[in-house]
Structures are given as C-alpha cells and as structure tokens.
Write a protein that holds these residues in place. Structure first.
Motif, PDB file in Angstrom:
ATOM      1  N   SER A  61      16.858  37.342  37.888  1.00  0.00           N
ATOM      2  CA  SER A  61      16.891  38.829  37.788  1.00  0.00           C
ATOM      3  C   SER A  61      17.778  39.137  38.765  1.00  0.00           C
ATOM      4  O   SER A  61      18.878  40.318  38.323  1.00  0.00           O
ATOM      5  CB  SER A  61      15.552  39.231  38.068  1.00  0.00           C
ATOM      6  OG  SER A  61      15.859  40.649  37.910  1.00  0.00           O
ATOM      7  N   ASP A 121      21.585  41.124  38.459  1.00  0.00           N
ATOM      8  CA  ASP A 121      21.584  42.652  38.602  1.00  0.00           C
ATOM      9  C   ASP A 121      23.053  43.280  38.902  1.00  0.00           C
ATOM     10  O   ASP A 121      23.901  42.841  39.516  1.00  0.00           O
ATOM     11  CB  ASP A 121      20.786  42.925  39.843  1.00  0.00           C
ATOM     12  CG  ASP A 121      20.479  44.283  40.139  1.00  0.00           C
ATOM     13  OD1 ASP A 121      20.777  45.167  39.269  1.00  0.00           O
ATOM     14  OD2 ASP A 121      19.761  44.492  41.033  1.00  0.00           O
ATOM     15  N   ASN A 152      12.361  33.148  38.828  1.00  0.00           N
ATOM     16  CA  ASN A 152      12.518  34.515  38.011  1.00  0.00           C
ATOM     17  C   ASN A 152      13.131  35.501  38.779  1.00  0.00           C
ATOM     18  O   ASN A 152      14.338  36.350  38.090  1.00  0.00           O
ATOM     19  CB  ASN A 152      11.234  34.711  37.258  1.00  0.00           C
ATOM     20  CG  ASN A 152      10.538  33.976  36.304  1.00  0.00           C
ATOM     21  OD1 ASN A 152      11.451  33.311  35.597  1.00  0.00           O
ATOM     22  ND2 ASN A 152       9.253  33.839  36.297  1.00  0.00           N
ATOM     23  N   MET A 153      12.941  35.654  39.849  1.00  0.00           N
ATOM     24  CA  MET A 153      13.426  36.853  40.542  1.00  0.00           C
ATOM     25  C   MET A 153      14.995  36.506  41.216  1.00  0.00           C
ATOM     26  O   MET A 153      15.758  37.416  40.879  1.00  0.00           O
ATOM     27  CB  MET A 153      12.748  36.865  41.902  1.00  0.00           C
ATOM     28  CG  MET A 153      13.120  37.902  42.942  1.00  0.00           C
ATOM     29  SD  MET A 153      12.203  38.298  44.585  1.00  0.00           S
ATOM     30  CE  MET A 153      10.983  38.966  43.757  1.00  0.00           C
TER      31      MET A 153
END
Length: 788
Positions: free
Chosen positions: A79, A83, A75-76
């Motif tokens: 993300s 970004d 998930n990171m």
C-alpha cells in the motif's frame, strides 16, 4: 509393658521368627520402593510430555502471530509503495524541499499512528538519498560513525554485499552494526523495490521497519492468558541457529542453544508438529521446545527451567517419601504381629519335639527352629529305621536258619513241623506242591568293585521281584558263595520249566544291565516233595561245579552233566601226557597246541573231582619237564607256574585255563630261545678264553678244546664259525700272530724263539702264515720297524 517384654523375649530367642519379620519387612520395603520409583519416573515423563504439549499450543499461537504480522506488513508495504504521496520521494530526480517535507511528515504521522511500526525509510536510487524522520540523508554522507546506525546498516544491502530477499522480514539493528560480534536485533525490516526478481543496484527501495517489542509483548500476553508460570523464555532463530529475538539474550546463552540445535548427537523427540529435548544451558537443566514458524525459515524456540516444570513432582516425591516411611513403620508392627501368628504352629511343634520355649536353637547345632525340627525328625526317623532293620534282621536270621535247615535236613522234618515252619516265618512256598530248586553262583571276578554281601543281596532282591509275579518262591543266601531259589510249582510240565528259564534270562539281563554282574545257575528237575530237598541240594552243588565247562554265565541242567558224573576215568592218557612232554622239550609250539587240545577234550569228559585232580597233575608234569630241561642247561629256565594255580583257585573255565597254559608255553618257548642265544655267547667266550690261556701250547687244537668242553668238535667248530665268521684254527693263528708282533719289540728274541714262544714248531709254516697276514717275512718286518 508386660506384652512388650514378652514380645521382645520371644523375638530375641527365636531365630526363625526373626527371619520371618525381617523377610516381610524387606519385601514390604522393596515393594514400596519399587512402586514409588516407578511412579516418580513415570510421572516425570508424563509431566514433561504435558508441559511440551502446553508449550506447543503457545508456539502455535506465536507462529500464527508471526504469520499474521508478516501478512499485515506485506500488505502495508504494498500500500505504501504505491501511495501517490510517497512515490515522488522514491522516483523524483528534482527536489522541492517544502513538498518533500510535507510528504515525509505524512509518513511520520502514519508511523506514529501504527503501534508496531518503528519507521519508514525511503531510498531514492536516482538521487541516492535516504528520507527518514522528516530528514534527508545523502548516501555519501552516511557512515558507521553516524548516530543513525539503521541507515548505515542499509548500505551493505543496497551495495548487494549481503544476501537479502524482497518482501521478507529480516532482523535489523538500530543501535549496532550488523557486522558486530553481538548485533542487537531490535527491529524487523521488510524491503520492497520495483524489480520482480533480484534487486538491481541503483533502484529505489522502500524499507518498512517493525518493532520487535510488539511480537514479544504479544507472547507475554499469551503466557498470562494461558496461566503459565514456568519462567520460560521465547526465542526466534534462523535455520543456522542464530538467535534473532530477543536481542537482550546473553551471547553465551545464544551460543549454547545454537550448539545444541546444530549438534547431530542431540536426541530430539517429536510431538504435535514440534520437537523437544532436555539440555543443560548456562549450568541449569532446561526443556527446549522448537517449532517451525513457516515464515522466512524461522524457528520459534521456548526454553523453560526443568526445575520449575518439575516443582509439583518434587512436592509429590517428598510426600511419597513421607508416606513410605510412615507406611513402613506401620508395616513393621504388622509384620511382627503376622509373624507371631504364623509362628504359632512352629512353636507348638518345637514343644512336641523337645525344644523348650527359652532355649536357642543354636545351642543344639541348628540354624533355626525349622532346622531343629528337621534334625529332630531325621533323628527319630533314623532311630525308627534302625529298630525296623534290627527287627527285620532278626526275623531274617531266624528265617535263614530254618530254610538252611530245610535244605540240609529235609528228610528229618515231619509234615507238621514243615507246615508250622512255613506259617511261623511267612514263607512264600506251598506245603503240598512240587518244587524246583535253582542254585545261583556269583562270579566274584565280575563284582570286585562291590561288597560280596551287597552283591548277593542285590541279586536276591531282583530274583524275588522277578519270580513273585509268577510263582510262590523264596530266595536265601547260603553264606557259602551261592544263593538258593526254591520255587513252588503247580504242575511239572515243560511249559513251567520254560517259564522258569525265561525268568532267569530276564534276571540275568537286569543284573548285567544294572551291576555288570555275572552268575551261574544250576536248575534241578521237578522235586515231588519237600523231603527230597536235601538230596537235590547236594546234587545241585555238584552240578554247579560244571560251570568250569559251561562258563560262569551259563544255565546248567542235570542232563547236561549226566555223562560227566557217570564217567569213571581218573585222568588223561599216559600217551598224550608223554607226547606233550616231548613237544615241550623240543619247543614245538604247534605240537604243544595239538596236545593241549587233546588233553582238554579229555578233561571236559571227566567228572568234576577227577577233572580238578588232572589239572593239578598236568601242572606237576609241566613243572617236572622244565626241571629236567634245566639239568643240562648252562642258563636255567626260571618261568613261574603260579598263574596256573591261580586259575584253578579263581574257578576259571576250562577254556580260560587252556589259554593260560598256552600263554605259559609261549613264554617258555621265548625263554628257551633266549637261553639258547645266551648259551652260544657263553660257549664262544669260553673258547676264546681257552685259546688265550693256551696259545703257547703247540698241541692246542679244535679237538683239544672240544674235549675240555665235553662237546663234539663238529658242534664246537660249527657254533664258533657261525658266531665269529672264522674257524677255531684261524682264530688261534690270529691270537698267536698278535703275540708275535708284541715280542718283536724285544731284540733279545730270535725269530725262532718267538715262533716257539707262541706255539709254532714248523718254521716254514710260521713264515708262510706271517707273510700271508702282514705281506712280508718276520725278518723284514723287524728291520722296517727298527728303521722307523
């Protein structure tokens, strides 16, 4: 102390007591040892399974942590990848140094604020540059010699030299190169790029690097929370058996563990979604528990020292040994006390049978007290049996004496004496009844393997046992080769006699089945009173002799021998006897058989005594005939007639004696024929000797030779020609010619001289015989021989 001394003295002097104490002690020791052994190994198995279950719980938590960490990092990564602050670093073709610096600084803050992140590395495929730690690195400037080994390890990935997958964690090293023999995996790296499938060379890539210590610290925390104190080690391995974590593990440990996991011979047990086995790693036994991590084909492995897991069991084992030793000491004392208690009856019995309390059983050749008692009991039983046997024997002797007296002198015994005799000897016969007497004669040829007295005893017991069920009776051994059975009967009907006959057949069947024994039975007619017993006994003895006609296995009734006993003929007819003699001399076997049939038919009608006398006379006739035949024989007949005497002494039947005669006559015939052959041989030899000795005599002829032999010339000539295939005259000429040839060597002799020397008087006859024999005249023969 007195009790101890007494106990010691009793124990050392009693072998059976010692055996009891030792047996109880051994049984106790074996029982306790078996229980302790089974308890130990069952407990060992239970503890291992319990520890594996605990390990499984921890590994399940580890698997959950890995899965959870994997999801967080994914998930990171998504993300960060999208970004807006980071996208220019990945996609921009131009660079604004200040703008790039600010963007990297923001990513640095993100790393510092996240405990499990090691770093974020961005690779810009368009500019072929790395952005990491607020620094920019050109792709061509990175090499294995750079201090930042991480970026160097990314080069094979970007160049597609090693296989890797998008959005999957893979072990990575920041301190060593991946192609080293022992790479130090200290982080996990997750890579993300724009393509949906495989990485295309030149694409920009986002690398999220996670600290491996974060996962290990969680595992240590789990151990502390679970209260485990097993000194276990956790490993994360891939499917090929390569250890990914921890990186500090010794290479030899990694190799050993990898070999066990990959070996097909390793026997793994399964429990609760996990597998486990025991193995020797680095010289120590270990419990290895394995579970799939469900992430990146990883396996979570827990290795624990077997000794630390079994520490509690080892304490229990030592306690068991101590308890067992103490229990054995107590049981030894109890065994002695129980043995003494159980030994009391044996001690009393020893005193009863004569053993004192201080002597050893071995002094009387016994193994122990029980063996001593058994020997004593057997000895007393044997003595008692001997006393009973002597008593019974004496009673039987008296009983036999009076029964024999009754059978031999019944007419001299008055009724009062008869009743008293029955009462005193407890005889199983009635005083006022009729009787039937049976005389049983055993065939001695059928009991040669048994003692005669023993066979009579066996037969008497079987007879009494069989008849006691139906009649009052007594059996007695008369010690003269036969038994007498005296039966009391209530009536003299045919039914009674049939029952007696049926019982006798049953006795025969039993005796034959058990002993193979044959016996003859002679049965009297019903006897009105006891005073007739002596007379009937003598009559039965005579009737029994006629077993020579009916056989040794027969049952003879008085009416069967009535005609023989009344017959007054004294022997066989002279005419039949003369015919037999002529048949023997003529060696005519057919006539001999006919005459023997006639003779034995005559013998079977005689009374017993004349029959035996006639048989002996017949043997004398045969012997005399053979003697007469030998008078005129060169080679006498030497056949023995002892077998015939033996047949009579062995009390064979007439049929068997007749067969013995036939065998004798067959042997006689063979010997006569052989003697004839020998006679011819002797005659021919004698003729040749006469010719050889007298060939010079010109008057030598067949008639002269026959005269010398006292035989007819026709017989001599016929015998010689049958043997030599030439006449006597031809043989004389052969002999004379042989001697003429011998004389030819002497030149001093004329032809006439030689002719006269060999018994010829006619010269022309001599020349003719010589030329017929040798194909030339005597003169020519001599000339040819001289030339040679």
């Amino acid at each position: 102390m007195g009790f101890v001394r007494k106990l010691k003295a009793k124990y050392t002097s009693r072998l059976h007591l010692r055996k009891m104490v030792i047996l109880i002690s051994i049984l106790t020791l074996l029982s306790l040892s078996a229980f302790a052994t089974v308890f130990y190994f069952v407990s060992q198995e239970k503890i291992v399974k319990q520890q594996v279950q605990s390990n499984t719980k921890v590994l399940q938590q580890v698997r959950y942590n890995i899965t959870y960490m994997n999801e967080i990092i994914k998930n990171m990564a998504i993300s960060i990848f999208f970004d807006e602050e980071l996208m220019p670093l990945m996609n921009s073709r131009s660079e604004d140094i200040f703008d790039m610096h600010n963007r990297m600084k923001k990513q640095k803050k993100r790393v510092d604020s996240t405990s499990f992140l090691y770093s974020i590395v961005v690779y810009n495929g368009k500019t072929q540059s790395f952005y990491s730690n607020q620094s920019k690195y050109a792709l061509e400037s990175i090499s294995e010699e750079d201090s930042d080994k991480l970026l160097a390890n990314f080069l094979p990935i970007l160049n597609k030299e090693v296989p890797w997958d998008k959005m999957k964690l893979m072990p990575m090293s920041t301190t060593s190169m991946l192609d080293d023999k022992q790479p130090n995996y200290d982080i996990f790296t997750l890579a993300m790029y724009q393509s949906l499938d495989y990485y295309e060379k030149g694409e920009s890539v986002l690398f999220i690097n996670v600290k491996s210590e974060w996962l290990l610290n969680n595992l240590k925390m789990l151990n502390q929370l679970d209260g485990l104190n097993s000194n276990g080690d956790f490993f994360i391995m891939d499917r090929e058996g390569n250890v990914l974590l921890p990186s500090h593990t010794d290479h030899s440990d990694r190799l050993e563990l990898s070999q066990y996991l990959n070996a097909e011979s390793t026997e793994m047990l399964e429990t609760h979604n996990a597998k486990y086995f025991t193995a020797t790693l680095n010289g120590a036994k270990q419990i290895v528990t394995i579970m799939d991590a469900d992430v990146n084909n990883w396996q979570v492995v827990m290795v624990q020292p077997y000794k630390s897991v079994m520490e509690t069991l080892y304490q229990i084992r030592n306690t068991l040994i101590l308890v067992t030793v103490c229990f054995l000491i107590v049981m030894s004392v109890l065994a002695v006390m129980v043995s003494l208690r159980l030994y009391r009856p044996i001690d009393h019995l020893m005193l009863q049978v004569g053993g004192d309390g201080q002597s050893e059983p071995s002094s009387i050749s016994a193994k122990d007290e029980v063996d001593y008692v058994i020997h004593a009991y057997r000895s007393m039983k044997e003595k008692l049996a001997v006393l009973k046997t002597e008593q019974t024997s004496k009673r039987n002797i008296v009983k036999e004496y009076y029964v024999q007296k009754l059978l031999k002198e019944s007419d001299s015994i008055n009724p009062g004496e008869f009743r008293q005799f029955i009462k005193d000897n407890a005889l199983h016969i009635e005083t006022d009844s009729s009787y039937v007497m049976a005389l049983l004669t055993i065939d001695e040829r059928s009991v040669r393997q048994m003692d005669a007295q023993l066979s009579a005893f066996a037969l008497m017991n079987i007879v009494e046992e069989t008849f006691y069920r139906h009649f009052q009776c007594e059996a007695i051994d008369m010690q003269t080769g036969h038994l007498v059975l005296l039966i009391s009967i209530s009536d003299e009907s045919e039914g009674t006699m049939d029952t007696i006959s049926e019982l006798l057949r049953e006795v025969k069947k039993t005796v034959t089945g058990y002993y193979g024994m044959a016996f003859n039975v002679a049965i009297s007619e019903p006897i009105e009173g006891y005073t007739e017993l002596s007379e009937r006994y003598l009559e039965l003895q005579e009737i029994a002799m006629y077993r020579i006609i009916y056989g040794m296995d027969s049952v003879i009734y008085p009416e069967m021998t009535a005609d023989n006993r009344k017959n007054e003929d004294v022997g066989i007819s002279l005419d039949t006897e003369q015919k037999l003699i002529e048949s023997i001399k003529l060696n005519n076997q057919d006539k001999i058989k006919l005459q023997l049939e006639d003779i034995f038919a005559q013998l079977s009608r005689l009374n017993y005594h004349n029959m035996i006398t006639s048989l002996f006379h017949l043997i004398l006739v045969v012997r005399k005939t053979i003697t007469e035949m030998n008078t005129y024989k060169i080679q006498p007949i030497t056949i023995s007639l002892n077998v015939l005497h033996q047949s009579l002494s062995e009390q064979k039947t007439l049929e068997e004696i007749k067969n013995d005669f036939l065998r004798i006559f067959e042997e006689l015939s063979e010997e006569i024929q052989e003697s004839g052959k020998q006679k011819n041989t002797v005659l021919i030899t004698k003729i040749k000797e006469i010719i050889e000795d007298n060939y010079k005599d010109e008057n030598l002829s067949l008639q002269g030779i026959s005269s010398m032999l006292k035989m007819s010339s026709a017989y001599v000539g016929r015998m010689f020609k049958a043997s030599e295939a030439m006449s006597v005259g031809d043989y004389m000429n052969e002999v004379r010619m042989k001697h003429v040839i011998r004389l030819m060597d002497n030149e001093n002799y004329t032809i006439k001289d030689m002719m006269e020397m060999v018994g010829y008087s006619n010269l022309s006859y001599f020349w003719r015989l010589f030329k017929k024999k040798y194909g030339t005249t005597p003169k020519e023969y001599r000339q040819k021989k001289a030339v040679r």
